[in-house]
Design a protein around this motif. Structure first.
Motif, short mmCIF file in Angstrom:
data_model
loop_
_atom_site.label_atom_id
_atom_site.label_comp_id
_atom_site.label_asym_id
_atom_site.label_seq_id
_atom_site.Cartn_x
_atom_site.Cartn_y
_atom_site.Cartn_z
N GLU A 284 -6.63 13.28 18.30
CA GLU A 284 -6.09 12.82 19.74
C GLU A 284 -4.86 12.10 19.58
OE1 GLU A 284 -7.86 13.61 22.26
OE2 GLU A 284 -9.80 14.39 20.97
N LEU A 285 -3.76 12.56 19.99
CA LEU A 285 -2.30 12.05 19.81
C LEU A 285 -1.94 10.76 20.75
CD1 LEU A 285 -0.18 15.31 19.14
CD2 LEU A 285 -1.53 13.97 17.52
N GLY A 286 -2.88 10.64 21.42
CA GLY A 286 -2.77 9.45 22.46
C GLY A 286 -2.95 8.08 21.71
N GLN A 287 -3.55 8.04 20.41
CA GLN A 287 -3.59 6.85 19.54
C GLN A 287 -3.37 7.26 18.50
OE1 GLN A 287 -7.72 6.04 19.78
NE2 GLN A 287 -8.40 7.47 18.30
N PRO A 288 -2.72 6.24 17.53
CA PRO A 288 -2.52 6.53 16.10
C PRO A 288 -3.47 6.76 15.28
CG PRO A 288 -1.57 4.27 16.97
CD PRO A 288 -2.64 4.58 18.02
N PHE A 289 -3.27 7.42 14.20
CA PHE A 289 -4.13 7.89 13.37
C PHE A 289 -3.75 6.77 11.93
CE2 PHE A 289 -5.52 10.17 9.47
CZ PHE A 289 -6.52 10.86 9.97
N GLU A 290 -4.92 6.35 11.43
CA GLU A 290 -4.69 5.19 10.46
C GLU A 290 -4.89 5.85 8.95
OE1 GLU A 290 -5.73 1.31 13.16
OE2 GLU A 290 -7.37 2.38 11.73
N LEU A 291 -4.12 5.68 8.15
CA LEU A 291 -4.48 5.80 6.58
C LEU A 291 -4.65 4.76 6.24
CD1 LEU A 291 -0.92 7.90 5.93
CD2 LEU A 291 -3.34 8.70 6.64
N ARG A 292 -5.79 4.44 5.66
CA ARG A 292 -6.54 3.08 5.29
C ARG A 292 -6.58 2.92 3.78
NH1 ARG A 292 -10.81 4.61 9.28
NH2 ARG A 292 -10.07 4.55 11.32
N ASN A 293 -6.48 1.83 3.31
CA ASN A 293 -6.35 1.39 1.92
C ASN A 293 -5.33 2.10 1.06
OD1 ASN A 293 -8.05 -0.25 0.27
ND2 ASN A 293 -8.92 1.61 -0.51
N VAL A 294 -4.20 2.26 1.65
CA VAL A 294 -3.17 2.90 0.81
C VAL A 294 -2.64 2.10 -0.21
CG1 VAL A 294 -0.78 3.96 1.15
CG2 VAL A 294 -2.50 4.35 3.05
N ILE A 295 -2.53 2.41 -1.48
CA ILE A 295 -2.11 1.35 -2.38
C ILE A 295 -0.51 1.30 -2.47
CG2 ILE A 295 -3.93 2.33 -3.92
CD1 ILE A 295 -1.77 3.69 -5.61
N ALA A 296 -0.06 0.33 -2.98
CA ALA A 296 1.22 -0.22 -3.12
C ALA A 296 1.94 0.79 -3.88
CB ALA A 296 1.40 -1.43 -3.82
N GLY A 297 3.16 1.16 -3.42
CA GLY A 297 3.96 2.05 -4.05
C GLY A 297 4.71 2.98 -2.92
N LYS A 298 5.59 4.18 -3.25
CA LYS A 298 6.25 4.92 -2.48
C LYS A 298 5.20 6.04 -2.30
CE LYS A 298 10.50 7.63 -2.29
NZ LYS A 298 11.64 8.18 -2.96
N HIS A 299 5.24 6.60 -1.02
CA HIS A 299 4.52 7.63 -0.52
C HIS A 299 5.08 8.71 0.05
CE1 HIS A 299 0.95 5.45 -1.70
NE2 HIS A 299 1.42 4.47 -1.18
N THR A 300 4.47 9.83 0.35
CA THR A 300 5.20 10.66 1.26
C THR A 300 4.00 11.14 2.33
OG1 THR A 300 4.36 12.74 -0.28
CG2 THR A 300 6.87 11.69 -0.53
N LEU A 301 4.68 11.47 3.56
CA LEU A 301 3.64 11.92 4.61
C LEU A 301 4.31 13.32 4.99
CD1 LEU A 301 1.33 11.09 6.55
CD2 LEU A 301 2.98 10.45 8.17
#
Length: 317
Positions: A129-146
Motif C-alpha cells: 500500500e503505497l499510500g502509507q510509508p513502509f517502516e524498516l524497524r529496529n535498524v541498527i546504527a551505521g550506513k545502510h543501502t535501500l
C-alpha cells in the motif's frame, strides 16, 4: 590300516569344512547388514521448465499489466540522509506507463502487485500500500543501502529502465533487539519484544542487524530477489529464480556478463539472458540457493559484497 587312514582323513576334513562354512556364513551376514544400513540418500535432479500454466493463466487475467513500464522514485529516505532513531520510513512515488499496474494486496488471497524493499543485502520485504510509508524497524546504527523495484503477485520483477532505485543513508542511535523501537525523532514507539499491536499499524518489518556494503551505484550490481522463504503445495514445484541486474548485460543479451547459480552443493549452472527461470524436481527439506554475477573473466564481480548472495529456502511437499 587303509580303513584307519581314511578315518583320520575324514575326521580332519569335516571340522575344517565346518569351520570354513561358519566363517563364510558369518561374513555374508555382516555384508548384508552393511548393505542395509548404508542406503544412499535420494538425489535431487533439477530441470529448467517453461513458465507454469498457472502463471500464464494469471497473466491472461491481468490484461496489459505485464507490459507496463513502472517507474519508481524513493522519496524517503533521501540520498545520504542521516536518520535519528531506529525506525526508517520508506516512501515511494510510482508513475510511468502503468497499464493498470498498482500495488495492492487482495484481502481474499493475500496476494497482489507489490514493491520489493531490500535493506542492505537482507531478503526483500513486500510493500503493498503505497499510500502509507513502509517502516524498516529496529535498524541498527551505521550506513545502510535501500534497494526497491516493482513486482508481480508471483514475485517476478519488472525489468524496465527506471524500475530499480537505490539510495544510501545513515542511522544514528539505531536499534537493538533488547530495546524499544524509536521513531525518527527518538521517541519510543513500541517494544520489539512485545506482541502488542500499535493502534494504527503500518506495513513494515523488524530488521535483522546489518549494515550496507560499500556499493558503487555506477558499477554492475546483481540484486537477489527469488527464491525466498518456504514453498508449499503447488508453489513447491517449480520454483522461480529471479533477480534485478543494473549496469550490466548478460551474454545472451549482447553483453559480457553471466549469472551463475548453485543449488545446495550441486554443479554450477548459468543464466545468460536476464529473465526468470523455473526449476522443477525439488525434494522436501532445506536448500541453499547462491547467485553470482560473473565478469568476462568468469570471476565474481565485486560491488559491496552484493553480487554474490546465498539464501536458504524450505520446500514442503
Amino acid at each position: 590300516m587303509k580303513k584307519l587312514s581314511k578315518y583320520y582323513l575324514v575326521s580332519i576334513v569335516i571340522p575344517v569344512g565346518l569351520f570354513l562354512f561358519a566363517a563364510c556364513s558369518g561374513g555374508n551376514d555382516n555384508y548384508a547388514t552393511a548393505t542395509k544400513t548404508v542406503t544412499p540418500p535420494p538425489h535431487q535432479t533439477l530441470t529448467v521448465v517453461p513458465r507454469p500454466q498457472s502463471i500464464l493463466d494469471l497473466m491472461k487475467q491481468r490484461g496489459e499489466q505485464d507490459q507496463a513500464k513502472p517507474l519508481l522514485k524513493i522519496l524517503t529516505p533521501a540520498k545520504d540522509a542521516v536518520i535519528n532513531g531506529s525506525t526508517v520510513a520508506v516512501k515511494l512515488e510510482l508513475n510511468g506507463d502503468l497499464k493498470g499496474y498498482m500495488p495492492h494486496k487482495d484481502p481474499a488471497t493475500g496476494k497482489g502487485n507489490h514493491i520489493h524493499v531490500i535493506l542492505d543485502n537482507q531478503p526483500y520485504e513486500a510493500y503493498y500500500e503505497l499510500g502509507q510509508p513502509f517502516e524498516l524497524r529496529n535498524v541498527i546504527a551505521g550506513k545502510h543501502t535501500l534497494r526497491v523495484f516493482p513486482s508481480r503477485p508471483w514475485h517476478e520483477s519488472y525489468k524496465n529502465d527506471g524500475a530499480f532505485q537505490m539510495v544510501s543513508f545513515t542511522v544514528k542511535g539505531g536499534g537493538d533487539a533488547a530495546k524499544p523501537t524509536t521513531t525518527n525523532t527518538g521517541q519510543t514507539m513500541a517494544n520489539n519484544n512485545s506482541s502488542a499491536t500499535p493502534a494504527t499499524p503500518r506495513e513494515g518489518k523488524d530488521m535483522a542487524s546489518s549494515t550496507g556494503g560499500d556499493v558503487d551505484a555506477t558499477k554492475p550490481l546483481l540484486t537477489y530477489s527469488r527464491p525466498k522463504g518456504e514453498y508449499k503445495g503447488a508453489d513447491a514445484d517449480p520454483i522461480m529464480i529471479d533477480f534485478w541486474l543494473a549496469n550490466a548485460k548478460l551474454k545472451g543479451d549482447g553483453g559480457e556478463y553471466r549469472v551463475r547459480y548453485i543449488i545446495d552443493d550441486d554443479d554450477p549452472r548459468y543464466i545468460d539472458k536476464w529473465e526468470p527461470i523455473w526449476l522443477s524436481g525439488w525434494l522436501s527439506g532445506k536448500h541453499t540457493v547462491r547467485l553470482e554475477l560473473l565478469g568476462k573473466d568468469e570471476m565474481p564481480v565485486e560491488n559491496g559484497g552484493y553480487n554474490t548472495t546465498t539464501r536458504e529456502i524450505t520446500v514442503v511437499k
